[in-house]
Design an enzyme around this catalytic site. Sequence first.
Site, short mmCIF file in Angstrom:
data_model
loop_
_atom_site.label_atom_id
_atom_site.label_comp_id
_atom_site.label_asym_id
_atom_site.label_seq_id
_atom_site.Cartn_x
_atom_site.Cartn_y
_atom_site.Cartn_z
N ASN A 9 -11.21 -25.59 -13.48
CA ASN A 9 -11.25 -26.77 -13.19
C ASN A 9 -11.65 -27.20 -11.79
OD1 ASN A 9 -11.56 -29.58 -13.27
ND2 ASN A 9 -9.57 -30.16 -14.32
N ARG A 238 -9.74 -47.18 -9.94
CA ARG A 238 -11.09 -47.89 -10.56
C ARG A 238 -10.60 -49.17 -11.07
NH1 ARG A 238 -12.14 -42.64 -13.87
NH2 ARG A 238 -11.44 -41.16 -12.26
#
Length: 398
Positions: A9, A238
């Site tokens: 990843n 966010r």
Amino acid sequence: MQNNILVINCGSSSLKYSLMNPVNGQLILSGLAECLLTEEAVITIKHQEKKISTSLIAPFDHEVAIQFLVDYLTQHQLKETVSAIGHRVVHGGEKYSQPTLIDEKVKSSIEQLSKLAPLHNPANLQGIQAAEKAFAQTPQVAIFDTAFHQTMPKRSYLYGLPYHFYQDHGIRKYGFHGTSHYFVCKEAATILNKPMEQCNIISAHLGNGCSVTAVKQGKSVDTSLGLTPLEGVMMGTRSGDIDAGVIFHLVDQLGYSLEDVNTILNKKSGLLGVSQLSNDCRTIEEAASKGNEQAKLALDIFSYRIAKSIASFSCNFTSLDGLIFTGGIGENSLLIRSLILSQLTLLNFHEDKLANETMRFGKQGNIAKIDSTPCWVIPTNEEWVIAEQTYQQLNQEQ
Ligand code: ADP
């Protein structure tokens, strides 16, 4: 055992990896290379209860990290057990709804899809290229974070924008965290003792990034993250959903550049922005417990927005088997879980306080009262999904 899968990843400055048995999910080795492309680049390997950390050498990049890992695997007679490499790739667009054997065409598609995920796909590609160099003869498979959500109907994935933006530029909701939602729903199906195709579930992945997904008869029918991982519920840094008009106001009235706005919405908002303390839920919970008003407000907005998203997704169902909490916050924060459930009583969610206190730090189970709609805490295991799907893809090809 010659059938282990190396799961990779890759982020822009990091590389997470694990070596797994794809059949039973046994973790043989795992680790993380961090601060890549800087002189502080370091790699950590966890193997046989030991953890070693080593500084990487110039040019401190993904290739150096993978080469270090390969040398370690070779020294410990593990390299020959790697039958394939599974790569997490963030954006697969509309093209990839299945695990895909990587070839030149696939790499070029991943590169083209960088337009939709400029922070993620180029890094994923770097990981693939570095792994190809180090494991020249080993098949590489891409598992796309968007794939699970490719079953969404048009009414869920289309925005209320002029249609040609979708037709000509692919502007639509794609969703992310697909492997995580898939894994926890599969686990819930096992708990329910019925096939996933018969399960109606809402799943909330709450980590640094957060998303809620409606899974109807085993398929994703709506999800909160969108074209990019900015839409939906509030997250660590966010904002989640805002009136798009805020962007014009910031630019036209307050003089921010578009680059500034991008940084504000992605990196300075969410729990961090509201609390003015941290993006880390633990830090905020601690401050809130000591009376910090901004921290309390951050938790209040965070949990309300998640509850609202869960409630809105309930319109996809006539019956619901349960709700799932996963991700670092979902798996551990009894406060956030409690705040969310207390706002969902109309959907018949009622917290069992003792169970909620118990299901933490890797424990899996129902945290709702006996006559409530079930609410399970299920630790996610994206690495296992990637290993399993890579293995299945390989057997399919042979
Ligand atoms: P990522 O999205 O980066 O994989 P994680 O899924 O690991 O992130 O989630 C990180 C979040 O989980 C952080 O906000 C962290 O504070 C939160 N978290 C981890 N443990 C706890 C805990 N015991 N209580 C509350 N929050 C926790």
